[in-house]
Design a protein around this motif. Structure first.
Motif, PDB file in Angstrom:
ATOM      1  N   HIS A  25      13.230 -18.173  58.925  1.00  0.00           N
ATOM      2  CA  HIS A  25      13.316 -16.843  59.529  1.00  0.00           C
ATOM      3  C   HIS A  25      12.483 -15.874  58.693  1.00  0.00           C
ATOM      4  O   HIS A  25      12.520 -15.913  57.462  1.00  0.00           O
ATOM      5  CB  HIS A  25      14.769 -16.373  59.598  1.00  0.00           C
ATOM      6  N   PRO A  26      11.684 -15.013  59.334  1.00  0.00           N
ATOM      7  CA  PRO A  26      10.794 -14.124  58.583  1.00  0.00           C
ATOM      8  C   PRO A  26      11.499 -13.166  57.625  1.00  0.00           C
ATOM      9  O   PRO A  26      10.908 -12.759  56.626  1.00  0.00           O
ATOM     10  CB  PRO A  26      10.030 -13.346  59.668  1.00  0.00           C
ATOM     11  N   ARG A  27      12.745 -12.844  57.889  1.00  0.00           N
ATOM     12  CA  ARG A  27      13.463 -11.928  56.995  1.00  0.00           C
ATOM     13  C   ARG A  27      14.195 -12.666  55.889  1.00  0.00           C
ATOM     14  O   ARG A  27      14.695 -12.042  54.947  1.00  0.00           O
ATOM     15  CB  ARG A  27      14.451 -11.080  57.781  1.00  0.00           C
ATOM     16  N   GLY A  28      14.314 -13.983  56.001  1.00  0.00           N
ATOM     17  CA  GLY A  28      15.084 -14.741  55.027  1.00  0.00           C
ATOM     18  C   GLY A  28      16.567 -14.525  55.252  1.00  0.00           C
ATOM     19  O   GLY A  28      16.982 -13.952  56.257  1.00  0.00           O
ATOM     20  N   VAL A 102      23.708  -1.329  36.236  1.00  0.00           N
ATOM     21  CA  VAL A 102      22.701  -2.292  35.786  1.00  0.00           C
ATOM     22  C   VAL A 102      21.431  -1.962  36.563  1.00  0.00           C
ATOM     23  O   VAL A 102      21.155  -2.525  37.630  1.00  0.00           O
ATOM     24  CB  VAL A 102      23.159  -3.751  36.035  1.00  0.00           C
ATOM     25  N   ALA A 103      20.672  -1.014  36.036  1.00  0.00           N
ATOM     26  CA  ALA A 103      19.523  -0.444  36.747  1.00  0.00           C
ATOM     27  C   ALA A 103      18.511  -1.503  37.175  1.00  0.00           C
ATOM     28  O   ALA A 103      17.970  -1.435  38.283  1.00  0.00           O
ATOM     29  CB  ALA A 103      18.855   0.625  35.892  1.00  0.00           C
ATOM     30  N   ARG A 104      18.269  -2.506  36.350  1.00  0.00           N
ATOM     31  CA  ARG A 104      17.237  -3.507  36.672  1.00  0.00           C
ATOM     32  C   ARG A 104      17.603  -4.342  37.899  1.00  0.00           C
ATOM     33  O   ARG A 104      16.733  -4.954  38.509  1.00  0.00           O
ATOM     34  CB  ARG A 104      16.947  -4.403  35.472  1.00  0.00           C
ATOM     35  N   LEU A 105      18.882  -4.377  38.277  1.00  0.00           N
ATOM     36  CA  LEU A 105      19.329  -5.171  39.425  1.00  0.00           C
ATOM     37  C   LEU A 105      19.660  -4.331  40.648  1.00  0.00           C
ATOM     38  O   LEU A 105      19.991  -4.875  41.702  1.00  0.00           O
ATOM     39  CB  LEU A 105      20.568  -5.993  39.038  1.00  0.00           C
ATOM     40  N   MET A 106      19.579  -3.020  40.517  1.00  0.00           N
ATOM     41  CA  MET A 106      19.973  -2.147  41.622  1.00  0.00           C
ATOM     42  C   MET A 106      18.938  -2.113  42.735  1.00  0.00           C
ATOM     43  O   MET A 106      17.735  -2.101  42.484  1.00  0.00           O
ATOM     44  CB  MET A 106      20.205  -0.726  41.120  1.00  0.00           C
ATOM     45  N   LEU A 107      19.438  -2.111  43.969  1.00  0.00           N
ATOM     46  CA  LEU A 107      18.612  -1.810  45.133  1.00  0.00           C
ATOM     47  C   LEU A 107      18.743  -0.309  45.353  1.00  0.00           C
ATOM     48  O   LEU A 107      19.845   0.230  45.310  1.00  0.00           O
ATOM     49  CB  LEU A 107      19.116  -2.568  46.363  1.00  0.00           C
ATOM     50  N   THR A 108      17.632   0.353  45.574  1.00  0.00           N
ATOM     51  CA  THR A 108      17.651   1.809  45.724  1.00  0.00           C
ATOM     52  C   THR A 108      17.147   2.200  47.109  1.00  0.00           C
ATOM     53  O   THR A 108      16.816   1.344  47.933  1.00  0.00           O
ATOM     54  CB  THR A 108      16.759   2.475  44.669  1.00  0.00           C
ATOM     55  N   GLU A 109      17.052   3.487  47.337  1.00  0.00           N
ATOM     56  CA  GLU A 109      16.548   4.000  48.624  1.00  0.00           C
ATOM     57  C   GLU A 109      15.106   3.562  48.871  1.00  0.00           C
ATOM     58  O   GLU A 109      14.628   3.620  50.005  1.00  0.00           O
ATOM     59  CB  GLU A 109      16.674   5.531  48.679  1.00  0.00           C
ATOM     60  N   GLN A 110      14.427   3.106  47.857  1.00  0.00           N
ATOM     61  CA  GLN A 110      13.053   2.627  48.035  1.00  0.00           C
ATOM     62  C   GLN A 110      13.008   1.182  48.538  1.00  0.00           C
ATOM     63  O   GLN A 110      11.977   0.730  49.026  1.00  0.00           O
ATOM     64  CB  GLN A 110      12.291   2.736  46.701  1.00  0.00           C
ATOM     65  N   ASP A 111      14.113   0.480  48.417  1.00  0.00           N
ATOM     66  CA  ASP A 111      14.194  -0.914  48.845  1.00  0.00           C
ATOM     67  C   ASP A 111      14.764  -0.971  50.251  1.00  0.00           C
ATOM     68  O   ASP A 111      15.947  -1.227  50.457  1.00  0.00           O
ATOM     69  CB  ASP A 111      15.089  -1.719  47.893  1.00  0.00           C
ATOM     70  N   VAL A 112      13.910  -0.713  51.216  1.00  0.00           N
ATOM     71  CA  VAL A 112      14.349  -0.714  52.612  1.00  0.00           C
ATOM     72  C   VAL A 112      13.633  -1.825  53.365  1.00  0.00           C
ATOM     73  O   VAL A 112      12.482  -2.151  53.075  1.00  0.00           O
ATOM     74  CB  VAL A 112      14.093   0.642  53.313  1.00  0.00           C
ATOM     75  N   PRO A 113      14.312  -2.411  54.334  1.00  0.00           N
ATOM     76  CA  PRO A 113      13.654  -3.467  55.107  1.00  0.00           C
ATOM     77  C   PRO A 113      12.527  -2.886  55.944  1.00  0.00           C
ATOM     78  O   PRO A 113      12.523  -1.698  56.259  1.00  0.00           O
ATOM     79  CB  PRO A 113      14.767  -4.020  55.989  1.00  0.00           C
ATOM     80  N   PRO A 114      11.545  -3.713  56.300  1.00  0.00           N
ATOM     81  CA  PRO A 114      10.472  -3.234  57.162  1.00  0.00           C
ATOM     82  C   PRO A 114      11.019  -2.817  58.526  1.00  0.00           C
ATOM     83  O   PRO A 114      12.094  -3.285  58.931  1.00  0.00           O
ATOM     84  CB  PRO A 114       9.533  -4.422  57.279  1.00  0.00           C
ATOM     85  N   PRO A 115      10.309  -1.956  59.245  1.00  0.00           N
ATOM     86  CA  PRO A 115      10.795  -1.522  60.563  1.00  0.00           C
ATOM     87  C   PRO A 115      10.978  -2.719  61.496  1.00  0.00           C
ATOM     88  O   PRO A 115      10.221  -3.690  61.445  1.00  0.00           O
ATOM     89  CB  PRO A 115       9.674  -0.612  61.089  1.00  0.00           C
ATOM     90  N   LYS A 116      12.001  -2.619  62.317  1.00  0.00           N
ATOM     91  CA  LYS A 116      12.252  -3.682  63.299  1.00  0.00           C
ATOM     92  C   LYS A 116      11.238  -3.581  64.421  1.00  0.00           C
ATOM     93  O   LYS A 116      10.848  -2.495  64.821  1.00  0.00           O
ATOM     94  CB  LYS A 116      13.672  -3.553  63.845  1.00  0.00           C
ATOM     95  N   ARG A 117      10.773  -4.727  64.902  1.00  0.00           N
ATOM     96  CA  ARG A 117       9.796  -4.751  65.991  1.00  0.00           C
ATOM     97  C   ARG A 117      10.447  -4.949  67.317  1.00  0.00           C
ATOM     98  O   ARG A 117      11.436  -5.506  67.493  1.00  0.00           O
ATOM     99  CB  ARG A 117       8.774  -5.848  65.771  1.00  0.00           C
TER     100      ARG A 117
END
Length: 117
Positions: A25-28, A102-117
Protein backbone atom coordinates in the motif's frame (compact mmCIF):
# COMPACT_ATOMS: atom_id res chain seq x y z
CA UNK A 1 -11.36 20.46 30.53
CA UNK A 2 -14.03 22.44 32.33
CA UNK A 3 -15.09 22.35 35.97
CA UNK A 4 -18.10 20.27 34.88
CA UNK A 5 -15.93 17.52 33.37
CA UNK A 6 -15.17 14.50 35.53
CA UNK A 7 -11.50 13.89 36.30
CA UNK A 8 -9.64 11.76 33.76
CA UNK A 9 -9.77 8.05 34.48
CA UNK A 10 -6.12 7.57 33.45
CA UNK A 11 -3.14 9.84 34.06
CA UNK A 12 -1.75 8.60 30.73
CA UNK A 13 -3.79 7.00 27.97
CA UNK A 14 -1.60 5.74 25.13
CA UNK A 15 -3.01 4.78 21.75
CA UNK A 16 -0.69 2.75 19.51
CA UNK A 17 -1.75 2.37 15.89
CA UNK A 18 -1.87 -1.30 14.95
CA UNK A 19 -3.69 -0.78 11.67
CA UNK A 20 -2.81 -3.27 8.94
CA UNK A 21 -3.12 -2.60 5.21
CA UNK A 22 -2.36 -4.88 2.29
CA UNK A 23 1.30 -5.30 1.40
CA UNK A 24 2.59 -2.62 -0.94
CA UNK A 25 0.00 0.00 0.00
CA UNK A 26 1.44 3.42 -0.94
CA UNK A 27 0.85 4.84 2.54
CA UNK A 28 2.30 1.84 4.38
CA UNK A 29 0.90 0.79 7.73
CA UNK A 30 1.98 0.87 11.33
CA UNK A 31 1.54 -2.88 11.90
CA UNK A 32 4.03 -3.62 9.11
CA UNK A 33 6.43 -1.23 10.87
CA UNK A 34 6.32 -3.29 14.08
CA UNK A 35 3.72 -1.39 16.09
CA UNK A 36 2.14 -4.51 17.64
CA UNK A 37 5.47 -5.56 19.15
CA UNK A 38 6.03 -2.03 20.46
CA UNK A 39 2.52 -1.90 21.95
CA UNK A 40 3.03 -5.26 23.66
CA UNK A 41 6.37 -4.12 25.05
CA UNK A 42 4.91 -0.85 26.33
CA UNK A 43 2.02 -2.63 28.05
CA UNK A 44 4.29 -5.17 29.72
CA UNK A 45 6.93 -2.63 30.68
CA UNK A 46 4.38 -0.17 32.16
CA UNK A 47 3.05 -3.01 34.31
CA UNK A 48 6.57 -4.07 35.27
CA UNK A 49 7.43 -0.49 36.28
CA UNK A 50 4.14 -0.29 38.22
CA UNK A 51 3.22 2.98 36.52
CA UNK A 52 -0.06 4.04 38.11
CA UNK A 53 -3.13 5.03 36.09
CA UNK A 54 -1.77 4.21 32.63
CA UNK A 55 -3.66 2.49 29.84
CA UNK A 56 -1.98 1.32 26.65
CA UNK A 57 -4.46 0.54 23.88
CA UNK A 58 -4.38 -0.58 20.29
CA UNK A 59 -5.84 1.94 17.89
CA UNK A 60 -7.08 1.69 14.36
CA UNK A 61 -5.58 4.02 11.78
CA UNK A 62 -4.33 7.26 13.33
CA UNK A 63 -3.75 8.71 9.82
CA UNK A 64 -0.01 9.16 10.23
CA UNK A 65 0.79 6.03 8.23
CA UNK A 66 3.79 7.47 6.40
CA UNK A 67 5.47 8.16 9.74
CA UNK A 68 4.58 4.91 11.49
CA UNK A 69 4.65 3.30 13.82
CA UNK A 70 2.57 6.07 15.40
CA UNK A 71 1.32 6.56 18.94
CA UNK A 72 -0.38 9.37 20.80
CA UNK A 73 -0.44 10.00 24.55
CA UNK A 74 -3.36 11.75 26.21
CA UNK A 75 -4.31 13.95 27.97
CA UNK A 76 -1.44 15.96 26.45
CA UNK A 77 -2.09 14.83 22.87
CA UNK A 78 1.62 14.30 22.16
CA UNK A 79 2.39 12.14 19.12
CA UNK A 80 5.44 9.89 18.82
CA UNK A 81 7.11 7.68 16.24
CA UNK A 82 8.98 4.99 18.19
CA UNK A 83 10.81 2.41 16.10
CA UNK A 84 12.36 0.26 18.83
CA UNK A 85 11.73 -1.00 22.34
CA UNK A 86 14.49 1.39 23.44
CA UNK A 87 12.41 4.27 22.05
CA UNK A 88 9.35 3.03 23.93
CA UNK A 89 11.42 2.75 27.11
CA UNK A 90 12.58 6.35 26.68
CA UNK A 91 8.99 7.53 26.14
CA UNK A 92 7.87 5.73 29.30
CA UNK A 93 10.74 7.09 31.38
CA UNK A 94 10.85 10.66 30.06
CA UNK A 95 7.22 11.41 29.14
CA UNK A 96 4.98 9.15 31.20
CA UNK A 97 7.03 8.95 34.40
CA UNK A 98 9.03 12.20 34.16
CA UNK A 99 6.48 14.49 32.54
CA UNK A 100 8.96 15.61 29.86
CA UNK A 101 9.05 15.07 26.13
CA UNK A 102 11.26 12.99 23.84
CA UNK A 103 11.68 15.62 21.12
CA UNK A 104 13.64 13.40 18.71
CA UNK A 105 10.68 10.96 18.50
CA UNK A 106 7.83 13.46 18.40
CA UNK A 107 5.57 13.90 15.40
CA UNK A 108 4.73 17.57 15.04
CA UNK A 109 2.40 19.75 12.97
CA UNK A 110 5.01 19.54 10.22
CA UNK A 111 4.59 15.76 9.96
CA UNK A 112 1.36 15.59 8.00
CA UNK A 113 0.32 12.98 5.48
CA UNK A 114 0.22 13.98 1.82
CA UNK A 115 -3.15 15.23 0.52
CA UNK A 116 -5.65 12.51 -0.29
CA UNK A 117 -6.34 12.01 -3.99
Amino acid sequence: MTDADPPPFYAAHVFVCTNRRQDGHPRGCCAASGSEKLRDYMKARAKELKIPAIRVNSAGCLDRCEFGPAMVIYPEGVWYRPVSTEDVEEILQVHVIGGGRVARLMLTEQDVPPPKR
